[in-house]
Design an enzyme around this catalytic site. Structure first.
Site, mmCIF file in Angstrom:
data_model
loop_
_atom_site.group_PDB
_atom_site.id
_atom_site.type_symbol
_atom_site.label_atom_id
_atom_site.label_comp_id
_atom_site.label_asym_id
_atom_site.label_seq_id
_atom_site.Cartn_x
_atom_site.Cartn_y
_atom_site.Cartn_z
ATOM 1 N N GLU A 9 20.927 -9.087 -56.127
ATOM 2 C CA GLU A 9 21.350 -7.828 -56.284
ATOM 3 C C GLU A 9 22.027 -7.249 -54.853
ATOM 4 O O GLU A 9 21.353 -6.100 -54.426
ATOM 5 C CB GLU A 9 20.220 -6.868 -56.822
ATOM 6 C CG GLU A 9 19.913 -7.240 -58.494
ATOM 7 C CD GLU A 9 18.984 -6.363 -58.909
ATOM 8 O OE1 GLU A 9 18.152 -5.661 -57.811
ATOM 9 O OE2 GLU A 9 18.940 -6.135 -60.012
ATOM 10 N N GLU A 39 18.752 -11.244 -65.302
ATOM 11 C CA GLU A 39 17.664 -10.409 -65.514
ATOM 12 C C GLU A 39 18.109 -9.384 -66.517
ATOM 13 O O GLU A 39 19.245 -8.841 -66.621
ATOM 14 C CB GLU A 39 17.359 -9.371 -64.162
ATOM 15 C CG GLU A 39 16.890 -10.346 -63.239
ATOM 16 C CD GLU A 39 16.454 -9.379 -61.859
ATOM 17 O OE1 GLU A 39 16.172 -8.399 -62.101
ATOM 18 O OE2 GLU A 39 16.573 -10.040 -60.631
#
Ligand code: BG6
Length: 475
Positions: free
Chosen positions: A178, A373
């Site tokens: 991320e 995710e």
């Protein structure tokens, strides 16, 4: 002809990361990472980022769920669900305890050999993130984290050692988890987790973030080249937090602002996939007089180190409304979207947004995608007979898989797999709680580390097993 279901080799599985799961924070020669200095927070109070380990404070990542000693049992349970892939990360501090050593720590390397061998024993592909919010704390105190160019060498050394050691065991890699979360530069915790930067009074937070992110993207591009030179079969991707940002209305200013907001959060993808900065951003740097340290050599590295695929997390969507500026600032600009509900932690739940995201990325970047995710953080209750009836989690995952399926079968998106987050309960990254649970496997431990640490199968365990067995047909 369109396929009516997922491709045969679709990678069903789950995802975790070292620091939220392993525990053993000072075992096997491991050094202290930034995550080891984050206290327990909660839905309404942030985790503290302390400078040393303080005796009267609780640091949930020190013990986490003790995967360090339970990995065999845990991987066996994942195999029982039929996992084809398991995403975890390599704790940088197990390999280079301080981050700036020249020689790696053999005990740390040997631990991941054991973990990957255990996965391969069950034909589970390890999917590995190199840096997932767990950089060595020494790099923060001595170098100022990613605000310092020297970090590029430290990271690429770490990447080199990992690729060299595991290239026969691990095919799928990601450089930084991320990486774009720090676009939310008003959040101290996001920038700290991504870049190890602790803001000081008077800092130009946005400028610092752009500089740190630049060094990380150069490091990532160098790592891609190093990895491919070691083994061209390795697939090395970027990893983005993908939250689509919708305009609050059809008002043209709202639409333009939502577009700018998406660009601001996702320019990382442009650089890592296209190998160059988007024009709006170089123009923006000029308008702000940001003379960032970006050299011609850096730009060459970026061009030649583009990623093989795009991995991303998907939890939620946002909505924005134009006020008086075009500079997207996450916290102050978000408005409530009346068309979506929210989780117990206030995260908007938007399955259709997943299909939108898959299409958005395909149209913009023309690359293979990998969902690494997705999931629902919820309060679970363990019954007296050791069951967890988590129908809310099944409903969340089912609705997202349905939209993902449409993206693959109707829209033709090239998607490699689906790895829901926290397939076994673990410590929350944002709050440090154990009670924010995502797993198919319940771990008997509370927010303060009390509990038997026993593992129990939730209802979602059997449900997900069926989903995998039927390749996404039986939902
Ligand atoms: C992602 C992170 O942002 O979201 C994970 O990559 C994190 O590390 C996950 O755990 C869920 O967030 P949280 O705060 O609920 O743990």
């Amino acid at each position: 002809m369109t396929e009516s279901t997922f491709p045969k080799n679709f990678l069903w599985g789950g995802a975790v990361t070292a620091h939220q799961l392993e525990g053993g924070y000072n075992e096997g020669g491991k050094g202290i990472s930034i995550a080891d200095l984050m206290t327990l927070g909660g839905p309404n109070h942030p985790r503290e980022l302390t400078a040393t380990i303080e005796k009267n404070k609780y640091y949930p990542n020190h013990k986490a769920i003790d995967f360090y000693h339970h990995y065999k049992e845990d991987i066996k349970l994942m195999a029982e669900m039929g996992f084809k892939a398991f995403r975890t990360s390599i704790a940088w501090t197990r390999i280079f305890p301080n981050g700036d050593e020249t020689q790696p720590n053999e005990e740390g390397l040997a631990f991941y050999d054991k973990v990957f061998d255990e996965c391969l024993k069950y034909n589970i592909e390890p999917v590995v993130t190199l840096s997932h919010f767990e950089m060595p704390y020494h790099l923060v105190t001595e170098y100022g984290g990613w605000s310092n160019r020297k970090l590029i060498d430290f990271f690429t050394r770490f990447a080199h050692v990992c690729f060299e050691r595991y290239h026969n065991k691990v095919k799928y890699w990601m450089t930084f988890n991320e990486i774009n979360n720090q676009a939310n530069y008003e959040s101290d915790i996001s920038v700290y987790e991504n870049s190890g930067i602790k803001f000081k009074e008077g800092d130009d937070k946005q400028k610092l973030m752009y500089q740190a992110a630049h060094y990380e993207m150069v490091a990532s591009a160098e790592a891609v080249q190093i990895g491919h030179a070691i083994n061209p079969d390795m697939q090395i991707g970027c990893m983005l937090a993908f939250c689509p940002i919708y305009p609050a209305s059809p008002k043209p200013e709202d639409i333009l602002f939502a577009q700018r907001a998406m660009d601001s959060r996702l320019y990382f993808g442009d650089v890592q996939v296209n190998g160059e900065y988007p024009r709006w951003l170089t123009q923006y740097f000029k308008s702000k007089n940001y003379n960032l340290d970006i050299t011609d050599k850096d730009l060459e590295i970026l061009k030649h180190g583009t990623v093989d695929y795009i991995a991303f997390s998907y939890y939620m969507s946002f909505a924005v409304k134009y006020t008086d500026h075009m500079d997207y600032r996450e916290y102050s600009d978000l408005v409530e979207n009346p068309f979506v509900k929210a989780s117990d932690w206030g995260w908007p739940v938007d399955p259709v947004g997943l299909r939108y995201s898959l299409n958005w990325m395909t149209t913009r970047w023309h690359k293979s995608l990998f969902i690494v995710e997705n999931g629902l953080g919820a309060y679970d209750k363990l019954t007296d007979d050791h069951k967890v009836h988590d129908d809310y989690r099944i409903e969340y995952l089912r609705s997202h898989i349905k939209e993902m399926k449409k993206a693959v079968t109707e829209d033709g998106v090239d998607l490699w797999g689906y790895l829901p987050w926290g397939c076994i309960d673990l410590v929350s990254a944002s709050t440090g709680e154990m009670n924010k649970r995502y797993g198919f496997i319940y771990v008997d431990e509370d927010n303060h580390g009390n509990g038997s640490m026993k593992r129990y199968k939730k209802d979602s365990f059997d449900w997900y097993k069926k989903v995998i067995e039927s390749n996404g047909t039986d939902l």
